[in-house]
Each structure stands twice: as structure tokens, then as C-alpha cells.
Design a protein around this motif. Structure first.
Motif, mmCIF file in Angstrom:
data_model
loop_
_atom_site.group_PDB
_atom_site.id
_atom_site.type_symbol
_atom_site.label_atom_id
_atom_site.label_comp_id
_atom_site.label_asym_id
_atom_site.label_seq_id
_atom_site.Cartn_x
_atom_site.Cartn_y
_atom_site.Cartn_z
ATOM 1 N N GLN A 26 0.833 -1.208 0.000
ATOM 2 C CA GLN A 26 0.000 0.000 0.000
ATOM 3 C C GLN A 26 0.870 1.261 0.000
ATOM 4 O O GLN A 26 0.604 2.203 -0.745
ATOM 5 N N ILE A 27 1.903 1.262 0.839
ATOM 6 C CA ILE A 27 2.763 2.451 0.891
ATOM 7 C C ILE A 27 3.560 2.584 -0.400
ATOM 8 O O ILE A 27 3.789 3.687 -0.886
ATOM 9 N N LEU A 28 3.937 1.470 -0.982
ATOM 10 C CA LEU A 28 4.638 1.494 -2.268
ATOM 11 C C LEU A 28 3.748 2.127 -3.336
ATOM 12 O O LEU A 28 4.188 3.003 -4.090
ATOM 13 N N ARG A 29 2.501 1.725 -3.385
ATOM 14 C CA ARG A 29 1.569 2.258 -4.384
ATOM 15 C C ARG A 29 1.294 3.741 -4.178
ATOM 16 O O ARG A 29 1.311 4.527 -5.130
ATOM 17 N N SER A 30 1.015 4.126 -2.936
ATOM 18 C CA SER A 30 0.673 5.534 -2.698
ATOM 19 C C SER A 30 1.865 6.447 -2.949
ATOM 20 O O SER A 30 1.726 7.491 -3.589
ATOM 21 N N GLU A 31 3.035 6.067 -2.461
ATOM 22 C CA GLU A 31 4.194 6.950 -2.614
ATOM 23 C C GLU A 31 4.653 7.052 -4.059
ATOM 24 O O GLU A 31 4.986 8.143 -4.528
ATOM 25 N N THR A 32 4.681 5.959 -4.790
ATOM 26 C CA THR A 32 5.122 6.062 -6.183
ATOM 27 C C THR A 32 4.119 6.853 -7.018
ATOM 28 O O THR A 32 4.497 7.457 -8.022
ATOM 29 N N SER A 33 2.883 6.888 -6.598
ATOM 30 C CA SER A 33 1.868 7.684 -7.278
ATOM 31 C C SER A 33 2.113 9.184 -7.102
ATOM 32 O O SER A 33 1.769 9.977 -7.986
ATOM 33 N N VAL A 34 2.716 9.564 -5.998
ATOM 34 C CA VAL A 34 2.991 10.985 -5.743
ATOM 35 C C VAL A 34 3.864 11.552 -6.864
ATOM 36 O O VAL A 34 3.502 12.523 -7.525
ATOM 37 N N GLY A 35 4.998 10.934 -7.073
ATOM 38 C CA GLY A 35 5.920 11.405 -8.102
ATOM 39 C C GLY A 35 5.369 11.273 -9.504
ATOM 40 O O GLY A 35 5.598 12.131 -10.362
ATOM 41 N N ALA A 36 4.628 10.184 -9.746
ATOM 42 C CA ALA A 36 4.040 9.978 -11.078
ATOM 43 C C ALA A 36 3.056 11.099 -11.410
ATOM 44 O O ALA A 36 3.038 11.601 -12.540
ATOM 45 N N ASN A 37 2.273 11.516 -10.441
ATOM 46 C CA ASN A 37 1.315 12.595 -10.686
ATOM 47 C C ASN A 37 1.988 13.957 -10.781
ATOM 48 O O ASN A 37 1.514 14.826 -11.516
ATOM 49 N N VAL A 38 3.072 14.142 -10.059
ATOM 50 C CA VAL A 38 3.858 15.376 -10.235
ATOM 51 C C VAL A 38 4.387 15.419 -11.662
ATOM 52 O O VAL A 38 4.308 16.447 -12.342
ATOM 53 N N ARG A 39 4.886 14.290 -12.131
ATOM 54 C CA ARG A 39 5.389 14.217 -13.508
ATOM 55 C C ARG A 39 4.271 14.493 -14.513
ATOM 56 O O ARG A 39 4.459 15.198 -15.498
ATOM 57 N N GLU A 40 3.096 13.938 -14.265
ATOM 58 C CA GLU A 40 1.954 14.200 -15.154
ATOM 59 C C GLU A 40 1.588 15.680 -15.152
ATOM 60 O O GLU A 40 1.183 16.226 -16.183
ATOM 61 N N ALA A 41 1.722 16.325 -14.012
ATOM 62 C CA ALA A 41 1.399 17.753 -13.932
ATOM 63 C C ALA A 41 2.296 18.567 -14.862
ATOM 64 O O ALA A 41 1.868 19.598 -15.393
ATOM 65 N N LEU A 42 3.504 18.090 -15.086
ATOM 66 C CA LEU A 42 4.418 18.784 -16.000
ATOM 67 C C LEU A 42 3.864 18.843 -17.413
ATOM 68 O O LEU A 42 4.204 19.738 -18.182
ATOM 69 N N ASN A 43 3.034 17.881 -17.751
ATOM 70 C CA ASN A 43 2.451 17.810 -19.090
ATOM 71 C C ASN A 43 0.979 18.200 -19.094
ATOM 72 O O ASN A 43 0.239 17.817 -19.992
ATOM 73 N N ALA A 44 0.584 18.934 -18.086
ATOM 74 C CA ALA A 44 -0.824 19.340 -17.966
ATOM 75 C C ALA A 44 -1.254 20.155 -19.177
ATOM 76 O O ALA A 44 -0.469 20.911 -19.754
ATOM 77 N N GLN A 45 -2.513 20.000 -19.537
ATOM 78 C CA GLN A 45 -3.058 20.706 -20.686
ATOM 79 C C GLN A 45 -3.578 22.094 -20.330
ATOM 80 O O GLN A 45 -3.841 22.900 -21.211
ATOM 81 N N SER A 46 -3.706 22.339 -19.022
ATOM 82 C CA SER A 46 -4.193 23.645 -18.564
ATOM 83 C C SER A 46 -3.782 23.833 -17.108
ATOM 84 O O SER A 46 -3.300 22.896 -16.471
#
Length: 120
Positions: free
Chosen positions: A36-56
Motif C-alpha cells: 500500500q505504501i509502495l503504491r501511494s508513494e510512487t503515485s505521488v511522483g508519477a502525478n507530479v510528472r503528469e502535472a508537468l504535461n498538464a493541458q491547462s
């Protein structure tokens, strides 16, 4: 933002959590909470990375909001692991401190972006 503090910190923390998970699952033979902690923590960085490519700006805020929630969830799992004596006080304080620092940075970016969006 690709060289941002939050991007770097979330990636480095994800590496720590992956290594923590590998060690934890081998030494403690505990797979549910550590996964559970592996999933939640790795999601933090993945979503930060996705924010870099945000459309707005709203998409940017949305992706960082997901990171914020996942970071807070990571803190929850750390608290649970500590309360059930799976991790030491030293491990807990170190990992929780890093997660709280990341959470504060993400919250600050969200607030700043919202304020800039509303003032534009």
C-alpha cells in the motif's frame, strides 16, 4: 518545473520507498501494508510528472491535488506501520518527515497556482 525541487524530492523519496518495500517484504514477510505504501508513494511522483504535461492550469492543479492526496495517504500507512511496530521510531520519523516536507511543497504549489489563476 522538470528540474523542480518537488520533482526531484518525489523521485528520490520514491526510490527510498521502493528500497524500503524490497527490504521490508524480505525481512518482515509483510506484503499488504508495505504494498500500500509502495503504491501511494510512487503515485505521488508519477502525478507530479503528469502535472508537468498538464493541458491547462486546472489540469495542473488536478494532478498535483492527486499527488497531495497520495502523499497524505503515504503518511497514513507510515503511521500505521509505526503503530503496529513494523518500523522503528527512527525509520518512521525520517520517512514521515520527508513525506510531510513533500506534502507542504505540493500544497504550496497548488495554493500559489490557484491564486495566480484567480488573479489573472
Amino acid at each position: 518545473m522538470s528540474e523542480s525541487i518537488v520533482g526531484k524530492k518525489t523521485f528520490e523519496f520514491a526510490i527510498q520507498i521502493v528500497n524500503f518495500y524490497k527490504k521490508f517484504s524480505i525481512e518482515k514477510k509483510e506484503y499488504i501494508l508495505s504494498k500500500q505504501i509502495l503504491r501511494s508513494e510512487t503515485s505521488v511522483g508519477a502525478n507530479v510528472r503528469e502535472a508537468l504535461n498538464a493541458q491547462s492550469k486546472m489540469d495542473f492543479i488536478h494532478k498535483l491535488s492527486i499527488s497531495q492526496k497520495e502523499c497524505d495517504e503515504t503518511i497514513y500507512w507510515l503511521e500505521l506501520l509505526f503503530a503496529t511496530e513494523y518500523i522503528s521510531k527512527e525509520e518512521f520519523e525520517s520517512l514521515k518527515g520527508q513525506a510531510q516536507e513533500i506534502l507542504k511543497i505540493i500544497r504550496s504549489i497548488i495554493i500559489t497556482t490557484k491564486n495566480k489563476t484567480h488573479n489573472s
